[in-house]
Design a protein around this motif. Structure first.
Motif, mmCIF file in Angstrom:
data_model
loop_
_atom_site.group_PDB
_atom_site.id
_atom_site.type_symbol
_atom_site.label_atom_id
_atom_site.label_comp_id
_atom_site.label_asym_id
_atom_site.label_seq_id
_atom_site.Cartn_x
_atom_site.Cartn_y
_atom_site.Cartn_z
ATOM 1 N N UNK A 16 0.834 -1.179 0.000
ATOM 2 C CA UNK A 16 0.000 0.000 0.000
ATOM 3 C C UNK A 16 0.877 1.240 0.000
ATOM 4 N N UNK A 17 0.422 2.222 -0.697
ATOM 5 C CA UNK A 17 1.136 3.490 -0.683
ATOM 6 C C UNK A 17 0.641 4.313 0.498
ATOM 7 N N UNK A 18 1.292 5.439 0.743
ATOM 8 C CA UNK A 18 0.895 6.297 1.859
ATOM 9 C C UNK A 18 -0.522 6.837 1.655
ATOM 10 N N UNK A 19 -0.957 6.962 0.409
ATOM 11 C CA UNK A 19 -2.281 7.517 0.132
ATOM 12 C C UNK A 19 -3.354 6.461 -0.026
ATOM 13 N N UNK A 20 -2.996 5.206 -0.098
ATOM 14 C CA UNK A 20 -3.983 4.147 -0.236
ATOM 15 C C UNK A 20 -3.423 2.993 -1.042
ATOM 16 N N UNK A 21 -4.254 1.969 -1.247
ATOM 17 C CA UNK A 21 -3.777 0.794 -1.973
ATOM 18 C C UNK A 21 -3.600 1.077 -3.461
ATOM 19 N N UNK A 22 -2.685 0.325 -4.067
ATOM 20 C CA UNK A 22 -2.559 0.395 -5.523
ATOM 21 C C UNK A 22 -3.785 -0.271 -6.130
ATOM 22 N N UNK A 23 -3.934 -0.151 -7.421
ATOM 23 C CA UNK A 23 -5.060 -0.789 -8.093
ATOM 24 C C UNK A 23 -5.067 -2.287 -7.887
ATOM 25 N N UNK A 24 -3.915 -2.922 -8.020
ATOM 26 C CA UNK A 24 -3.823 -4.378 -7.830
ATOM 27 C C UNK A 24 -4.138 -4.767 -6.386
ATOM 28 N N UNK A 25 -3.647 -3.989 -5.413
ATOM 29 C CA UNK A 25 -3.934 -4.272 -4.002
ATOM 30 C C UNK A 25 -5.426 -4.119 -3.714
ATOM 31 N N UNK A 26 -6.029 -3.089 -4.284
ATOM 32 C CA UNK A 26 -7.453 -2.868 -4.074
ATOM 33 C C UNK A 26 -8.275 -4.020 -4.655
ATOM 34 N N UNK A 27 -7.911 -4.476 -5.854
ATOM 35 C CA UNK A 27 -8.602 -5.629 -6.443
ATOM 36 C C UNK A 27 -8.465 -6.867 -5.570
ATOM 37 N N UNK A 28 -7.259 -7.109 -5.055
ATOM 38 C CA UNK A 28 -7.016 -8.277 -4.213
ATOM 39 C C UNK A 28 -7.846 -8.195 -2.925
ATOM 40 N N UNK A 29 -7.858 -7.037 -2.292
ATOM 41 C CA UNK A 29 -8.628 -6.862 -1.060
ATOM 42 C C UNK A 29 -10.124 -7.042 -1.300
ATOM 43 N N UNK A 30 -10.634 -6.383 -2.330
ATOM 44 C CA UNK A 30 -12.063 -6.480 -2.611
ATOM 45 C C UNK A 30 -12.453 -7.896 -3.017
ATOM 46 N N UNK A 31 -11.606 -8.540 -3.827
ATOM 47 C CA UNK A 31 -11.869 -9.917 -4.230
ATOM 48 C C UNK A 31 -11.872 -10.860 -3.042
ATOM 49 N N UNK A 32 -10.959 -10.645 -2.122
ATOM 50 C CA UNK A 32 -10.881 -11.491 -0.933
ATOM 51 C C UNK A 32 -12.109 -11.294 -0.048
ATOM 52 N N UNK A 33 -12.540 -10.072 0.105
ATOM 53 C CA UNK A 33 -13.672 -9.786 0.982
ATOM 54 C C UNK A 33 -15.030 -10.002 0.315
ATOM 55 N N UNK A 34 -15.034 -10.299 -0.969
ATOM 56 C CA UNK A 34 -16.290 -10.501 -1.710
ATOM 57 C C UNK A 34 -16.815 -11.918 -1.523
ATOM 58 N N UNK A 35 -16.802 -12.391 -0.304
ATOM 59 C CA UNK A 35 -17.272 -13.727 0.017
ATOM 60 C C UNK A 35 -17.913 -13.667 1.400
ATOM 61 N N UNK A 36 -19.137 -14.149 1.549
ATOM 62 C CA UNK A 36 -19.809 -14.028 2.846
ATOM 63 C C UNK A 36 -19.101 -14.780 3.977
ATOM 64 N N UNK A 37 -18.500 -15.929 3.681
ATOM 65 C CA UNK A 37 -17.784 -16.660 4.730
ATOM 66 C C UNK A 37 -16.596 -15.850 5.235
ATOM 67 N N UNK A 38 -15.854 -15.237 4.314
ATOM 68 C CA UNK A 38 -14.676 -14.470 4.735
ATOM 69 C C UNK A 38 -15.078 -13.223 5.519
ATOM 70 N N UNK A 39 -16.190 -12.587 5.146
ATOM 71 C CA UNK A 39 -16.672 -11.446 5.940
ATOM 72 C C UNK A 39 -17.017 -11.901 7.361
ATOM 73 N N UNK A 40 -17.672 -13.044 7.491
ATOM 74 C CA UNK A 40 -18.035 -13.571 8.806
ATOM 75 C C UNK A 40 -16.790 -13.940 9.610
ATOM 76 N N UNK A 41 -15.770 -14.461 8.946
ATOM 77 C CA UNK A 41 -14.520 -14.820 9.640
ATOM 78 C C UNK A 41 -13.844 -13.572 10.186
ATOM 79 N N UNK A 42 -13.747 -12.527 9.367
ATOM 80 C CA UNK A 42 -13.138 -11.270 9.833
ATOM 81 C C UNK A 42 -13.934 -10.720 11.013
ATOM 82 N N UNK A 43 -15.254 -10.780 10.928
ATOM 83 C CA UNK A 43 -16.089 -10.278 12.028
ATOM 84 C C UNK A 43 -15.848 -11.084 13.302
ATOM 85 N N UNK A 44 -15.751 -12.399 13.178
ATOM 86 C CA UNK A 44 -15.517 -13.244 14.357
ATOM 87 C C UNK A 44 -14.141 -12.990 14.959
ATOM 88 N N UNK A 45 -13.135 -12.833 14.109
ATOM 89 C CA UNK A 45 -11.776 -12.606 14.606
ATOM 90 C C UNK A 45 -11.594 -11.205 15.174
#
Length: 119
Positions: free
Chosen positions: A1-30
């Protein structure tokens, strides 16, 4: 990540990872407390194998971390905890990230099966 925010590739990776209901629930539980695979699987009602798959994806995206510890009976247990993160998702943040997308990101298929545009 840059000081101003994620790069385009980082943003895609983050959004793709979080675009799953199980993973959202896991983050919430943790968020509440660290846990090991079996504990999380029971709590969220999914198999250990599926839980491990989702935890690996979250770890690869830098959203959770894991530590291996020995239990009192000498059993190795992998504990996961959520890492602090903040991603601003606004038109301005997307506009800043878009020019940094790699050509490989532009040429890959999306989750909907649509082809990304090629340069």
């Amino acid at each position: 990540m840059t000081a101003t925010g994620p790069t385009g590739d980082e943003l895609l990776r983050l959004l793709g990872t979080l675009a799953n209901p199980h993973r959202l629930r896991i983050v919430a539980a943790l968020r509440a407390e660290r846990a090991y695979v079996s504990q999380l699987a029971r709590e969220l009602g999914i198999s250990r194998a599926l839980m491990q798959l989702h935890l690996r994806k979250l770890e690869a995206a830098g959203l959770v971390s894991a530590t291996l510890e020995l239990s009192e009976d000498g059993k190795a247990m992998k504990f996961y905890e959520v890492k602090p993160f903040l991603v601003e998702l606004s038109p301005d943040a997307i506009a800043a990230a878009a020019p940094t997308l790699s050509t490989s990101a532009l040429g890959t298929s999306t989750q909907d099966g649509e082809q990304g545009e090629r340069p």
